[in-house]
Design an enzyme around this catalytic site. Structure first.
Site, short mmCIF file in Angstrom:
data_model
loop_
_atom_site.label_atom_id
_atom_site.label_comp_id
_atom_site.label_asym_id
_atom_site.label_seq_id
_atom_site.Cartn_x
_atom_site.Cartn_y
_atom_site.Cartn_z
N ASP A 1 0.91 -1.15 0.00
CA ASP A 1 0.00 0.00 0.00
C ASP A 1 0.95 1.19 0.00
OD1 ASP A 1 -1.57 2.15 0.55
OD2 ASP A 1 -2.80 1.13 2.04
N HIS A 2 1.06 1.84 -1.14
CA HIS A 2 2.17 2.81 -1.28
C HIS A 2 2.05 3.96 -0.29
CE1 HIS A 2 -0.81 4.82 -3.91
NE2 HIS A 2 -0.22 5.93 -3.49
N HIS B 1 -5.86 2.78 2.16
CA HIS B 1 -5.14 3.96 2.64
C HIS B 1 -5.73 4.51 3.94
CE1 HIS B 1 -3.29 3.67 -1.15
NE2 HIS B 1 -4.01 4.52 -1.83
#
Lengths: 423, 573
Positions: B262-263, B325
């Protein structure tokens, strides 16, 4: 008040005043930030209020000559946006004349981004003469912003053993120097500086050591390789070659701080103690490190273009890891490079009948690492790592936290090598 | 256009939960967790007290202690990753060209990759190595964060880029992949270490992983190399598909080999959250229900769906941002301090937060709001509504905005609402976490003209990463007027070093075997168990009155009502 349009990220001079006593300086400093209509013009329209003073630290610069002071001030201004500081540049002159003090107070501002308030910081340029110029602490201390860390940047030759220097450093948290610019071989001053570690809680940033981080990265990376890592505890010889302009390589003619830091760093990281401190090597090219490291580690020696062996013998020392001795040689080569520049670091490690040789050289933009195992080249790696500017080095010094154990260890070991005593 | 704004808020049914975690065989049904495969015990490890005593007395050989590279201390990295091959599935895709390859080039340029490194891109297009390198060069020219390109660095990097044409459905092709990898190992000295990066459509994850298992490319011990697999979000489409995907991956790779990206977790400010919370003594004592009134987390995007209409129609804001996020940010803000700074210790604490989020509050209709943008103006540009975007149904019911009021039922946060919102075509791109502190218990200055706002701590993730603290100060003068002022820390102003891109951070971590910033299987499943009931409820509800907010506004009015009902309002960002 000076009204100059701001460009994002570029500091501009917003305020300047003169004073002739500490009290006058304090008054002027207060005036800068209390002027109610201090505005700037952007595209001809007034209204952007200058932000309140922003300081994250006090930076005291002791510059013996005007050109050094100007150069330092320019470096600091380029950091205004990143590290707004109250900067006090002290330059003393004519120590035997009457006492006088002349100060120029400036506020430089920077627009960090569009639609943001300006960030401003003060610089106090102090020139003082006579007796007052000898009492640096008495000048700097009243001008320091309370509760903010104090960094003393001392370009040139800090007289560490004088009362004036000790008083100033007693109130500082960090000392920033460049040992590679010291006159002579620089080793006495290096040992004096190491002494500060024992008597003060100063953190010390030496540009001479910080600059070498690209060498350290390269050397350390060799031992990331699981096949080579066991050799790390079996290093038997360390050789550092440095450039000199003195064909005779006479004692004290070339600054040796940088070459010795390489050995100091290795010794401190590997827990090596000094058995014999540095002394002139017995025979040129066959010092304590012997001809084996002199042979460019498994291949023909390759000297940098334009260099040739100096007539001097270099220095030799002996370290110990508690099981065996490690030979150290620091040797000169006549080179067009700046005097005292490290040209090559060579390591020889022996383990269970196998031999590992590492050879590191550096140029302006790169560091070149080569490794041989039992005479066979097993690694040839080029790192892109440019030399860093004073601005980069000062920024890194400022951003460092408290005492850096690697810097402390390297300095202690380098001093022990240079002057004897425990590392 | 936005007739009945409250229709976006509906009551979902009770949240589904996974059953208790018991060891289960690989063939276990879907509703059971992935069986853990313990790491093998070292053969020479002492097994009994007698063994241990004899080892201590030197009468039996102890296991060799792992050797550390002590020269690394104080340098940028603890170590450079091991020699390795990064096998990039989907190597010709958008993600690979925009993010992964530029990140690898940047890591290479800054000497953070090992010299013995190979990028083997896998794709269906018929390239040879040279043609693919030319494509990569064009992408780096366009997407590298540092320009111009360092030609020397590019030259040496490009020598390490290879391409393999492979249809993911072609089992025989994977046999060829094994041979190619072996050949690259021999040629480049990469020692069998492989990072498989799946930058493909999620529907292909299981198939690729299955083939990797079939040809034993998951096997870590046969030639001494490590094997890891990186998976891009979305991790499933709902709880069932996530569990199915985890199960498929778990059949081949151990959980410790799996790195779910999950960047957001790689962003500098997100990483700094941990330092900020657990590296500073003054904030943690104030980080609880006693002092915090509520928390707001905003992930706002000014862009629309760009060319991803078909993808977004299937995803929506809930699956695209809320499930990953936003819930990751919630868990980082709300988690307890881990005992150690290690991947599993961190992830254990994050999972506890997700498990503590109320599964079925009585009034979910008043807790979740959805919206969809209509036409409007963003950044002085007229933009179409979602339904007018390419590849979007003219009667689409996909939400482009979601706001929720989450409650965390644990000792620290009981009674403190966490308001989260995310949306497309909002007025600006901004991600922020705001900790709103309670009012002072006694208003000493209530007779004065201006009452200061309660203290607020705002952590900006993007843009202008930084931290702001708001407090009251006396206005200079003879009176006693009090006004709110701020202390502002901005990353870009305080540090001269550029922050790395999130992908650089995460790829380097994966190559080094550090899973701290990656999502674990149970985290993914817990997050889905929060989002699934919301989506189920929307599916059961009447057709929403979309669009219900104008592009360029801060979302539907119902989102404001979510806070207004409790006397609060969203922060103006």
């Amino acid at each position: 008040m000076i009204e100059t349009p701001l460009k994002i990220g570029e500091p501009v001079l917003r305020w300047t005043a003169r004073a002739h006593s500490i009290a006058e300086i304090e008054t002027e400093l207060a005036r800068i930030w209390s002027t109610p209509d201090l505005t700037s013009q952007v595209d001809g329209e007034p209204g952007r209020h200058i932000a309140a003073r922003t300081s994250v630290m006090n930076l005291v610069v002791v510059a013996r000559r005007p050109e050094i002071a100007e150069r330092c001030a320019a470096t600091i201004q380029s950091l205004t946006g990143r590290h707004p500081s109250r900067t006090i540049v002290i330059q003393s002159a004519d120590p035997d004349g009457p006492s006088w003090l002349d100060a120029r107070i400036e506020a430089h501002c920077i627009l960090p981004r569009e639609n943001a308030p300006e960030t401003c910081a003060e610089t106090i340029h102090l020139a003082c003469g006579g007796e007052s110029g000898r009492h640096l602490a008495a000048i700097a201390t009243p001008l320091i912003v309370h509760d903010l860390p104090v960094t003393v940047w001392w370009p040139g030759e800090p007289p560490f053993t004088t009362r004036a220097a000790q008083d100033l450093l007693a109130g500082a948290d960090r000392l920033v120097v460049d040992g590679s610019t010291w006159t002579g071989d620089g080793l006495t001053r290096l040992c004096d500086m190491a002494g500060l570690l024992e008597t003060t809680s100063l953190a010390i940033s030496d540009f001479a050591l910080v600059r070498q981080s690209r060498w350290r990265e390269a050397i350390a990376s060799t031992f990331d390789d699981p096949d080579f890592m066991p050799f790390l505890r079996s290093i038997r010889r360390i050789a550092v070659t440095y450039g000199t302009h003195d064909e005779g390589a006479s004692s004290g003619s070339t600054n040796l701080v940088k070459p010795i830091y390489h050995v100091g760093w290795l010794a401190s990281r590997l827990g090596l103690s000094v058995v014999k401190p540095l002394a002139p090597a017995a025979l040129h090219g066959r010092g304590a490190a012997g001809s084996r490291t002199g042979g460019a580690a498994g291949s023909r020696a390759v000297r940098p273009p334009g260099s040739r062996p100096a007539a001097g013998r270099g220095l030799a020392a002996t370290l110990s890891d508690g099981r065996a001795d490690i030979a150290v040689v620091i040797r000169p080569i006549v080179s067009p490079m700046p005097s005292g520049t490290t040209l090559r670091v060579e390591l020889l490690a022996e383990r269970r009948g196998s031999e590992l040789r590492a050879d590191v050289t550096a140029e302006a933009e790169t560091v070149h690492m080569r490794v041989w195992q039992d005479g066979v080249e097993v690694l040839d790696r080029i790192f892109r790592a440019a030399r860093r500017t004073d601005t980069d080095l000062l920024a890194e010094a400022i951003e460092s936290g408290q005492r850096d154990p690697v810097a402390i260890g390297s300095l202690r070991s380098a001093a022990a090598l240079a002057c004897g005593g425990a590392a | 256009m936005t007739a009945d704004r409250s229709k976006g808020a509906v009551a979902p049914p009770a949240r589904k939960r996974a059953p208790a975690k018991d060891p289960a065989p690989v063939e276990a049904p879907l509703d059971q967790p992935i069986p853990a495969r313990p790491a093998p015990r070292p053969k020479d490890a002492p097994r009994t007290m007698k063994d241990l005593r004899l080892v201590r007395r030197g009468k039996r050989a102890a296991r060799a202690k792992p050797v550390e590279n002590v020269l690394r201390e104080g340098l940028r990295l603890e170590r450079v990753p091991d020699p390795s091959i990064l096998v990039l599935f989907g190597g010709t895709g958008d993600l690979a060209h925009r993010k992964v390859v530029p990140a690898l080039y940047q890591l290479w340029r800054t000497n953070l990759l090992p010299h013995e490194f190979v990028l083997l891109a896998i794709g269906r297009r018929a390239y040879d190595d040279e043609a693919f390198r030319a494509e990569v060069r064009a992408s780096i020219d366009q997407f590298s964060r540092v320009l111009p390109i360092d030609e020397d660095a590019w030259r040496s990097f490009s020598e390490r880029i290879c391409y393999q044409n492979l249809d993911f459905a072609d089992a025989a092709g994977f046999d060829g992949l094994v041979e190619r990898l072996d050949a690259l190992d021999a040629e480049h000295g990469t020692r069998g270490n492989r990072l498989f990066y799946l930058a493909t459509q999620p529907s292909q994850f299981a198939e690729i992983v299955g083939h990797l298992g079939r040809v034993a490319l998951d096997h870590e011990t046969h030639d001494g190399g490590w094997r890891r697999v990186v998976i891009e979000k979305p991790f499933g489409h709902d709880s069932d598909s996530a569990r199915r995907l985890n199960r498929e991956i778990g059949r081949v790779f151990r959980e410790s080999q799996v790195y779910r990206i999950d960047h957001y977790l790689g962003k500098e400010t997100v990483r700094n959250l941990l330092v900020f919370r657990f590296g500073n003594g003054i904030f943690e004592p104030l980080w609880n229900r006693r002092y915090v009134d509520h928390v707001q987390i905003t992930v706002a995007e000014s862009i629309g769906i760009e060319s991803r209409g078909a993808f977004y129609e299937e995803t929506g804001a809930s699956r695209d941002v809320l499930q990953n996020h936003l819930l990751q940010l919630v868990s980082l803000i709300a988690m307890e301090p881990p005992a150690r700074f290690e991947a599993d210790a961190l992830r254990d604490e994050k999972v506890k937060v997700l498990r503590a989020i109320s599964s079925a509050p009585a009034d979910l209709a008043g807790s979740v709001v959805r919206g969809q943008y209509g036409p409007g103006w963003v950044a002085a540009t007229q933009v179409p509504g979602f339904r007018q975007e390419p590849d979007v149904d003219h009667d689409s019911e996909t939400e482009t905005f979601v706001a929720a009021r989450l409650m965390i039922d644990d000792w620290r946060w009981s009674g403190v609402p966490f308001y989260v919102r995310t949306g497309k075509r909002l007025p600006k791109r901004a991600t922020e976490i705001a900790i709103q502190y309670r009012e002072v218990p006694h208003r000493l200055f209530k007779d004065e003209g201006v009452e200061p706002d309660a203290n607020l701590l705002a952590i900006r993730i993007q843009p202008d990463e930084g931290i702001m603290l708001r407090f009251g100060a006396k206005v200079p003068g003879l009176g006693l007027d009090v006004r709110s002022v701020t202390m502002d820390f901005t990353y870009g102003s305080a540090f001269s070093v550029d922050s790395p891109d999130a992908y650089e951070t995460l790829i380097l971590d994966a190559l080094q075997g550090d899973a701290s910033l990656f999502t674990r299987a149970d985290e993914v499943e817990e997050a889905w168990s929060i989002v699934d009931p919301i989506i189920d409820a929307w599916a059961e509800a009447p057709e929403p009155d979309f669009p219900n907010y104008d592009a360029g506004s801060w979302g539907p009015a119902a989102a404001d009502d979510l806070l207004a009902r409790e006397g609060r309002r969203w922060r103006r960002i």
